[in-house]
Design a protein around this motif. Sequence first.
Motif, PDB file in Angstrom:
ATOM      1  N   ASN A 178      39.643  14.203 -21.434  1.00 45.37           N
ATOM      2  CA  ASN A 178      41.058  13.836 -21.480  1.00 45.37           C
ATOM      3  C   ASN A 178      41.940  15.071 -21.590  1.00 45.37           C
ATOM      4  O   ASN A 178      41.520  16.114 -22.113  1.00 45.37           O
ATOM      5  N   SER A 179      43.165  14.944 -21.113  1.00 44.64           N
ATOM      6  CA  SER A 179      44.136  16.030 -21.271  1.00 44.64           C
ATOM      7  C   SER A 179      44.557  16.138 -22.727  1.00 44.64           C
ATOM      8  O   SER A 179      44.678  15.134 -23.440  1.00 44.64           O
TER       9      SER A 179
ATOM     10  N   ALA B 270      52.022   7.013 -16.571  1.00 46.69           N
ATOM     11  CA  ALA B 270      52.151   6.500 -17.938  1.00 46.69           C
ATOM     12  C   ALA B 270      50.773   6.218 -18.530  1.00 46.69           C
ATOM     13  O   ALA B 270      49.813   5.930 -17.803  1.00 46.69           O
ATOM     14  N   ASP B 271      50.678   6.306 -19.843  1.00 45.46           N
ATOM     15  CA  ASP B 271      49.414   6.013 -20.506  1.00 45.46           C
ATOM     16  C   ASP B 271      48.976   4.582 -20.181  1.00 45.46           C
ATOM     17  O   ASP B 271      49.760   3.634 -20.342  1.00 45.46           O
TER      18      ASP B 271
ATOM     19  N   TYR C 270      45.653  -0.485 -16.229  1.00 44.45           N
ATOM     20  CA  TYR C 270      44.426   0.072 -16.797  1.00 44.45           C
ATOM     21  C   TYR C 270      43.893   1.180 -15.890  1.00 44.45           C
ATOM     22  O   TYR C 270      44.053   1.139 -14.672  1.00 44.45           O
ATOM     23  N   LYS C 271      43.240   2.152 -16.533  1.00 40.58           N
ATOM     24  CA  LYS C 271      42.564   3.194 -15.770  1.00 40.58           C
ATOM     25  C   LYS C 271      41.079   2.842 -15.646  1.00 40.58           C
ATOM     26  O   LYS C 271      40.420   2.503 -16.635  1.00 40.58           O
TER      27      LYS C 271
ATOM     28  N   LEU D 103      44.309   3.530 -11.101  1.00 44.18           N
ATOM     29  CA  LEU D 103      45.083   2.621 -11.948  1.00 44.18           C
ATOM     30  C   LEU D 103      45.103   1.250 -11.301  1.00 44.18           C
ATOM     31  O   LEU D 103      45.352   1.124 -10.098  1.00 44.18           O
ATOM     32  N   VAL D 104      44.838   0.222 -12.108  1.00 47.85           N
ATOM     33  CA  VAL D 104      44.848  -1.164 -11.637  1.00 47.85           C
ATOM     34  C   VAL D 104      45.776  -1.957 -12.553  1.00 47.85           C
ATOM     35  O   VAL D 104      45.613  -1.929 -13.785  1.00 47.85           O
TER      36      VAL D 104
END
Length: 551
Positions: free
Chosen positions: A144-145, A154-155, A216-217, A267-268
Amino acid sequence: MQGGKLLTVFVCLVSTVALVNAGDPYFYYTWNVTYGTASPLGIPQQVILINGQFPGPNLNSTSNNNVVINVFNNLDEPFLLTWSGLQHRKNSWQDGVTGTSCPIPAGTNYTYHFQPKDQIGSYFYYPSTALHRFSGGFGGLRVNSRLLIPVPYADPEDDYTVLINDWYTKSHTALKNFLDSGRTLGSPDGVLINGKSGKVGGQDKPLFTMKPGKTYKYRICNVGFKSTLNFRIQGHKMKLVEMEGSHVLQNDYDSLDVHVGQCFAVLVTADQAAKNYYMVASTRFLKKEVSTVGVMSYEGSTVQPSSELPKAPVGWAWSLNQYRSFRWNLTASAARPNPQGSYHYGKINITRTIKLANTKSVVNGKVRFGFNGVSHVDTETPLKLAEYFEMSEKVFKYNVIKDEPAAKVTTLTVEPNVLNITFRTFVEIVFENHEKSMQSFHLDGYSFFAVASEPGRWTPEKRKNYNLLDAVSRHTVQVYPKSWSAILLTFDNAGMWNIRSENWERRYLGQQLYVSVLSPEKSLRDEYNIPLNTNLCGIVKGLPLPTPYTI
């Protein structure tokens, strides 16, 4: 194993001290590698477990964290883990392949210590010894960054790992015996999503749950052995945001071809009717398509997915066009010495061109694979150890292949294949596939710019078609049938690094080589010393360690 238990206690004590001190934090893990029984395709078979899990646990890290993993090998044969995509800057000692490390003997333990320095992204780990990968031992690895570095979206509500792979019902031992006897493995028996094979209309439990309206990622990695897999989700678009450590232009896709060894992050958004949906993973470029499904559920839904599955694309021209749509996001920040996009790779003069043509031949009645007429064979003494102890001439020869393959290669020489590449030179590598099958190639220790992929044979005139602005920086590149792919990179990471086919049958039978990148300074600024806990084997076993490098 008593010594291992003591080591675990000591590690825990060190953890407490390290986290108090300033600097990059330390995270400690103990992994027990064992055999177990599972039925991924409905047939009980032997699998490799990590802490009782198949697939293994997700390894969740952040840029620059120190990761310390004490691996106990409870199998009946030597074992290694490699961390696909992690660059191990100045530290090929932790790469976990047989050219750099002695395998962990059965019944003993070894502690890896690595740092995903200046990296973010979606990766995975797996066993690099023999054909252990065919029985499991693999898992997701995310970096993770850090909070100080923004990401260009966005998160998400949550972050999911999706491991897709082809699968065989025979054990890794039986499959190894096939290859050792000159037989081929043939087509896979099935396809898995996170270690499971679903059935349309079955009563499978959801693999993932989403809240309506949330995004969601999904980190999708092909951890398989030979098959490109197409991944898609009923009724949902996938917005591609990251690929093997690089933020990319955010295009929407109905499906993605994920080649062996590659990882995508998408992203979904849960913006459809609140019910269950199928994820689909199916093989590509094989004579017979093999597929599986997994259930993605909207929270609280009891409505079963539709039995009408989205269809896979046809042909490899579609896949090539999709690959050409991938672009580096030049405006995004990233964990790297230079901000993402500021590295103008297209303006650097190429100092060396290496063309690697895949070669297939029969040696002593058995099929072997290689590059430029040489089929690599592992040595009892790892190449890196032989080099570090200045005993290379007793183990291998440098540069047994030329940078340009012969016009026609019909035979293979079986020997260690090591290329010497000058430190900090900018190199062009062309992978040329003369066969009708799909290929995928990986380079440890680096990310490279995948600048072109085209049908036919490569010539210098093809450079005019290179993407010299925003090619994605990544570590694995596919090569289509009767085609070539070109990559550019600076060899600025000192060490011994593996270039390999991600088709594990081909890699096991010799389609790999190592690049030795030596710093002339022999300084800690360029490469770390050998870890004191390194297993020594072969001709260096029992020898005192060489004089350590200094700054």
